[in-house]
Design an enzyme around this catalytic site. Structure first.
Site, PDB file in Angstrom:
ATOM      1  N   LYS A  41      42.580   8.398   8.413  1.00  0.00           N
ATOM      2  CA  LYS A  41      42.168   7.468   7.365  1.00  0.00           C
ATOM      3  C   LYS A  41      42.158   8.131   5.998  1.00  0.00           C
ATOM      4  O   LYS A  41      41.552   9.180   5.790  1.00  0.00           O
ATOM      5  CB  LYS A  41      40.780   6.928   7.703  1.00  0.00           C
ATOM      6  CG  LYS A  41      40.245   5.866   6.769  1.00  0.00           C
ATOM      7  CD  LYS A  41      38.871   5.407   7.249  1.00  0.00           C
ATOM      8  CE  LYS A  41      38.283   4.345   6.356  1.00  0.00           C
ATOM      9  NZ  LYS A  41      36.905   3.987   6.793  1.00  0.00           N
ATOM     10  N   GLU A  60      38.098   0.222  14.952  1.00  0.00           N
ATOM     11  CA  GLU A  60      37.567   1.499  14.485  1.00  0.00           C
ATOM     12  C   GLU A  60      36.310   1.835  15.289  1.00  0.00           C
ATOM     13  O   GLU A  60      35.545   0.948  15.665  1.00  0.00           O
ATOM     14  CB  GLU A  60      37.239   1.388  12.997  1.00  0.00           C
ATOM     15  CG  GLU A  60      36.727   2.657  12.357  1.00  0.00           C
ATOM     16  CD  GLU A  60      36.346   2.445  10.892  1.00  0.00           C
ATOM     17  OE1 GLU A  60      36.371   3.429  10.144  1.00  0.00           O
ATOM     18  OE2 GLU A  60      36.025   1.300  10.517  1.00  0.00           O
ATOM     19  N   CYS A  74      40.244   0.163   8.345  1.00  0.00           N
ATOM     20  CA  CYS A  74      39.081  -0.413   7.675  1.00  0.00           C
ATOM     21  C   CYS A  74      39.166  -0.434   6.137  1.00  0.00           C
ATOM     22  O   CYS A  74      39.839  -1.268   5.559  1.00  0.00           O
ATOM     23  CB  CYS A  74      37.824   0.302   8.153  1.00  0.00           C
ATOM     24  SG  CYS A  74      36.291  -0.626   7.871  1.00  0.00           S
TER      25      CYS A  74
END
Length: 272
Positions: free
Chosen positions: A105, A33, A146
């Site tokens: 995301k 990321e 993440c």
């Protein structure tokens, strides 16, 4: 890697890592990321955000084509729905330099960490709404980023409804949360989904305000760590072979997909 607030610096590091991977005969390289940018304030991300057909991404697609290697670009600051928000977008690039998948995301990191920073990702990032898988030379990839790691139902869907063989979890985990939860959550996702997990991580101090936990690793579907950096904060690559035959044998020996379906039917009946 340890990204900073300068696009050129980060590209130079990513290019070097890609060269290392190509020289090691890797079919695919997985970057973390914020691979292209990690500034000291969210305004930097907004200022530098680009569309996926912009010049920043073009450098990485050209790199993939030049070296003949697939790239997982774990979190790119993509232009968002309005001037105050970006998308945190995981992009897969083929060895022909073509974007074959993009995942925005879904779960945004809004937390006040004891002993660590207060991070409000939703202040400058818009959430995605779609699950994404794609086929690559190493298998069928399930894309996440993440903080998604903390939501097992996402990975269950990628595996059982979308057929993922490999779960990608590129990250910039904070040091306090990484020390407590990083490895145990990664290994749990691998075991419960019977998938490889590839977790490319930001590492070390990016600036005066931000430090990442590091500890990039590759985990097999039995939960064993099959590759990691000797120095968990170093810039470098960890290399492993993905054995899809092993995945299939394990799933046949322990057929949790069928058991899961029976369990879901039972639970559905109980709710009624």
């Amino acid at each position: 890697m340890t990204s900073v607030g300068h696009l050129e610096t980060n590209y130079s590091v990513c290019r070097d890592l890609a060269l290392q991977a190509a020289n090691a005969n890797c079919r695919m390289l997985f970057l973390p990321e914020c691979f292209s940018l990690l500034g000291d304030h969210h305004s930097v991300s907004i200022e530098k955000a680009e569309s996926l057909d912009g010049p920043a991404m073009a450098r990485y697609t050209a790199l993939a084509k030049e070296l003949g290697i697939w790239l997982s670009l774990g979190g790119f600051q993509e232009t968002g729905p309005d001037k105050d928000h970006i998308y945190n977008t995981h992009v897969i690039v083929s060895d022909k330099g073509e974007i074959v998948a993009k995942y925005r995301k879904i779960h945004l990191f809004n937390v006040d960490i004891p002993g660590g920073p207060m991070l409000l990702e939703s202040r400058f990032t818009a959430a995605g709404e779609e699950l994404v898988t794609c086929d690559a030379p190493v298998g069928r990839l399930g894309l996440t980023v993440c903080y998604d790691l903390r939501f097992p139902e996402l990975y269950q869907k990628l595996r059982f409804e979308h057929g993922a063989d490999i779960l990608l979890i590129p990250s910039a985990f904070t040091k306090p949360t990484g020390e407590a939860h990083w490895e145990v959550l990664l290994r749990a996702r691998a075991v419960e989904c019977q998938c490889y997990v590839i977790a490319a991580a930001q590492a070390g101090k990016h600036n005066d305000k931000r430090e990442s936990y590091g500890h990039s690793m590759i985990i097999d579907p039995w939960g064993a760590i099959v590759a990691k950096l000797e120095d968990p904060l170093a810039t470098g690559i960890a290399v492993a072979d993905v054995d899809l035959g092993y995945v299939n044998r394990l799933r046949a020996t322990m057929p949790i997909e069928g058991h899961r379906e029976m369990g879901l039917k039972a639970l559905s009946g109980m709710r009624q």
